[in-house]
Design an enzyme around this catalytic site. Structure first.
Site, PDB file in Angstrom:
ATOM      1  N   ARG A  62      -1.558  10.211  20.029  1.00 23.00           N
ATOM      2  CA  ARG A  62      -0.130  10.451  20.238  1.00 23.00           C
ATOM      3  C   ARG A  62       0.426  10.014  21.592  1.00 23.00           C
ATOM      4  O   ARG A  62       1.617  10.162  21.835  1.00 23.00           O
ATOM      5  CB  ARG A  62       0.242  11.914  20.006  1.00 23.00           C
ATOM      6  CG  ARG A  62      -0.018  12.356  18.615  1.00 23.00           C
ATOM      7  CD  ARG A  62       0.563  13.670  18.233  1.00 23.00           C
ATOM      8  NE  ARG A  62       0.614  14.665  19.268  1.00 23.00           N
ATOM      9  CZ  ARG A  62       1.377  15.740  19.198  1.00 23.00           C
ATOM     10  NH1 ARG A  62       2.142  15.938  18.153  1.00 23.00           N
ATOM     11  NH2 ARG A  62       1.366  16.627  20.155  1.00 23.00           N
ATOM     12  N   ASP A  63      -0.392   9.490  22.483  1.00 22.49           N
ATOM     13  CA  ASP A  63       0.145   9.010  23.765  1.00 22.49           C
ATOM     14  C   ASP A  63      -0.600   7.759  24.220  1.00 22.49           C
ATOM     15  O   ASP A  63      -0.938   7.617  25.389  1.00 22.49           O
ATOM     16  CB  ASP A  63       0.082  10.098  24.830  1.00 22.49           C
ATOM     17  CG  ASP A  63       0.926   9.759  26.057  1.00 22.49           C
ATOM     18  OD1 ASP A  63       1.918   8.998  25.921  1.00 22.49           O
ATOM     19  OD2 ASP A  63       0.611  10.247  27.162  1.00 22.49           O
ATOM     20  N   LEU A  64      -0.844   6.867  23.289  1.00 22.25           N
ATOM     21  CA  LEU A  64      -1.500   5.611  23.656  1.00 22.25           C
ATOM     22  C   LEU A  64      -0.511   4.731  24.404  1.00 22.25           C
ATOM     23  O   LEU A  64       0.634   4.554  23.971  1.00 22.25           O
ATOM     24  CB  LEU A  64      -1.999   4.888  22.412  1.00 22.25           C
ATOM     25  CG  LEU A  64      -3.210   5.536  21.763  1.00 22.25           C
ATOM     26  CD1 LEU A  64      -3.459   4.929  20.397  1.00 22.25           C
ATOM     27  CD2 LEU A  64      -4.435   5.389  22.646  1.00 22.25           C
ATOM     28  N   ASN A  93      -3.391   4.503  29.659  1.00 18.92           N
ATOM     29  CA  ASN A  93      -4.484   5.298  29.095  1.00 18.92           C
ATOM     30  C   ASN A  93      -5.617   4.456  28.538  1.00 18.92           C
ATOM     31  O   ASN A  93      -6.508   4.971  27.873  1.00 18.92           O
ATOM     32  CB  ASN A  93      -3.949   6.231  27.996  1.00 18.92           C
ATOM     33  CG  ASN A  93      -3.138   7.366  28.564  1.00 18.92           C
ATOM     34  OD1 ASN A  93      -3.246   7.714  29.730  1.00 18.92           O
ATOM     35  ND2 ASN A  93      -2.292   7.951  27.736  1.00 18.92           N
TER      36      ASN A  93
END
Length: 180
Positions: free
Chosen positions: A85-87, A91
């Site tokens: 959900r936060d690629l 990251n």
């Protein structure tokens, strides 16, 4: 308390994936002074964001090599029912390993959620379903709309946006503000 629960969730989630392209967490706990710790694999390299700044348009073969590794790691996470959900390029760490200068390590599963229906109301609250979290440029439309029950397709959208950026040197969509 919610931050602590998210911290524990990230530690457990990351440890459960066990894939060579995921930054491994090996231990977590609480110190006598009440602070929490997370022991993660030490990574020396650069983020995909740093590489994008140095070399805005990657050669096709290099971008595909990086993307395949990200997809492999996400394939494992999705098999376990975990959606990152936060690629985003910040990251994705690129390290030198076994002669590969672009060996991918996905980091930061702090916003990860489980795909299956949550039996426990507290568990459902911690996954933040129905709330918009993430980095807008790399978020799928359903994630931006805060739709319930996000699937791995949201992560695949982010991978597609990063691949586009690696190849073209620009993000796929731009607007006058974050909302647009």
């Amino acid at each position: 308390e919610e931050t602590v629960q998210r911290f524990v969730r990230e530690a457990q989630t990351t440890a459960s994936i066990q894939h060579p392209n995921v930054c491994a967490s090996t231990d977590f706990g609480k110190l006598p002074d009440g602070s929490f710790y997370l022991v993660m694999e030490y990574l020396e390299g650069k983020t995909l964001r740093q590489l994008n700044k140095e070399l805005p348009q990657l050669p096709f073969h290099r971008a595909i090599h990086i993307t395949r590794q990200m997809l492999s790691a996400l394939g494992r996470a999705h098999e376990l029912g975990i959606v990152h959900r936060d690629l985003k390029p910040e990251n994705i760490m690129l390290v030198a390993q076994d002669g590969d200068l672009d060996f991918v390590k996905i980091m930061d599963f702090g916003l990860a959620s489980l795909v299956h229906q949550h039996e426990d109301e507290e568990e459902a609250r911690l996954t933040m379903t129905g709330i918009v979290y993430g980095t807008p440029v790399y978020m799928s439309p359903e994630q931006v709309r805060a739709e319930h029950n996000l699937t791995g397709r949201a992560d695949l959208y982010a991978i597609g946006a990063m691949l586009f950026e690696m190849l073209t040197g620009t993000i796929p969509f731009q607007g006058p503000n974050v909302t647009a």
